[in-house]
Design a protein around this motif. Structure first.
Motif, short mmCIF file in Angstrom:
data_model
loop_
_atom_site.label_atom_id
_atom_site.label_comp_id
_atom_site.label_asym_id
_atom_site.label_seq_id
_atom_site.Cartn_x
_atom_site.Cartn_y
_atom_site.Cartn_z
N ARG A 61 0.86 -1.18 0.00
CA ARG A 61 0.00 0.00 0.00
C ARG A 61 0.89 1.22 0.00
O ARG A 61 1.76 1.37 0.84
N PRO A 111 -7.19 9.54 -3.82
CA PRO A 111 -7.37 8.35 -2.97
C PRO A 111 -6.09 7.54 -2.85
O PRO A 111 -5.21 7.60 -3.69
N ASP A 112 -6.03 6.76 -1.77
CA ASP A 112 -4.88 5.87 -1.57
C ASP A 112 -4.73 4.96 -2.77
O ASP A 112 -5.69 4.56 -3.40
N ARG A 113 -3.48 4.61 -3.05
CA ARG A 113 -3.19 3.67 -4.12
C ARG A 113 -3.04 2.29 -3.53
O ARG A 113 -2.34 2.11 -2.54
N GLU A 114 -3.69 1.31 -4.12
CA GLU A 114 -3.49 -0.08 -3.74
C GLU A 114 -2.77 -0.75 -4.89
O GLU A 114 -3.23 -0.72 -6.03
N ASP A 167 -1.74 -1.37 -10.35
CA ASP A 167 -2.39 -0.33 -9.57
C ASP A 167 -3.89 -0.54 -9.71
O ASP A 167 -4.44 -0.39 -10.80
N LEU A 168 -4.54 -0.92 -8.61
CA LEU A 168 -5.96 -1.26 -8.67
C LEU A 168 -6.85 -0.05 -8.87
O LEU A 168 -7.92 -0.16 -9.48
N ARG A 169 -6.45 1.11 -8.37
CA ARG A 169 -7.26 2.32 -8.55
C ARG A 169 -7.21 2.79 -9.99
O ARG A 169 -8.23 3.08 -10.61
N ALA A 170 -6.00 2.85 -10.57
CA ALA A 170 -5.84 3.33 -11.94
C ALA A 170 -6.14 2.24 -12.97
O ALA A 170 -6.31 2.53 -14.14
N ASN A 171 -6.17 0.98 -12.50
CA ASN A 171 -6.45 -0.16 -13.37
C ASN A 171 -5.42 -0.29 -14.50
O ASN A 171 -5.76 -0.47 -15.66
N GLU A 193 -2.75 9.33 -15.92
CA GLU A 193 -3.50 10.26 -15.08
C GLU A 193 -2.91 11.66 -15.02
O GLU A 193 -3.59 12.59 -14.64
#
Length: 91
Positions: A3, A12-15, A30-34, A57
């Motif tokens: 994390r 938001p936090d990056r996972e 990167d799950l947020r940015a996919n 991004e």
């Protein structure tokens, strides 16, 4: 799974998930940015992932170099002499 420190990025936090592939390469996702990137080491995969996230991004990326265009099988002079339409290989 790692994390990222929220102070290192805006929003938001990056996972991020790291996987070691059977061939020894590492995959970072990167799950947020996919988005996903690979590297020969964990740190290389994470650096590559940061570059991909920035390109997607942020203000990352750059116009392709002649060498990058040639790697796609396109003559850079032809590519740049065409109208506003990108060559098929660059679309």
């Amino acid at each position: 799974m790692a994390r990222a420190d929220p102070a290192d990025s805006e929003g938001p936090d990056r996972e991020i998930r790291l996987l070691k592939n059977p061939d020894g390469q590492w995959t970072a996702r990167d799950l947020r940015a996919n988005v996903t990137a690979q590297g020969e080491s964990r740190s290389a995969a994470l650096e590559n992932l940061d570059a991909v996230v920035e390109a997607v991004e942020g203000e990352g990326g750059h116009p392709p170099t002649d060498e990058e265009i040639r790697d796609l099988g396109v003559d850079p002079d032809v590519a740049r002499s065409q109208d506003d339409d990108l060559p098929d290989a660059l679309q």
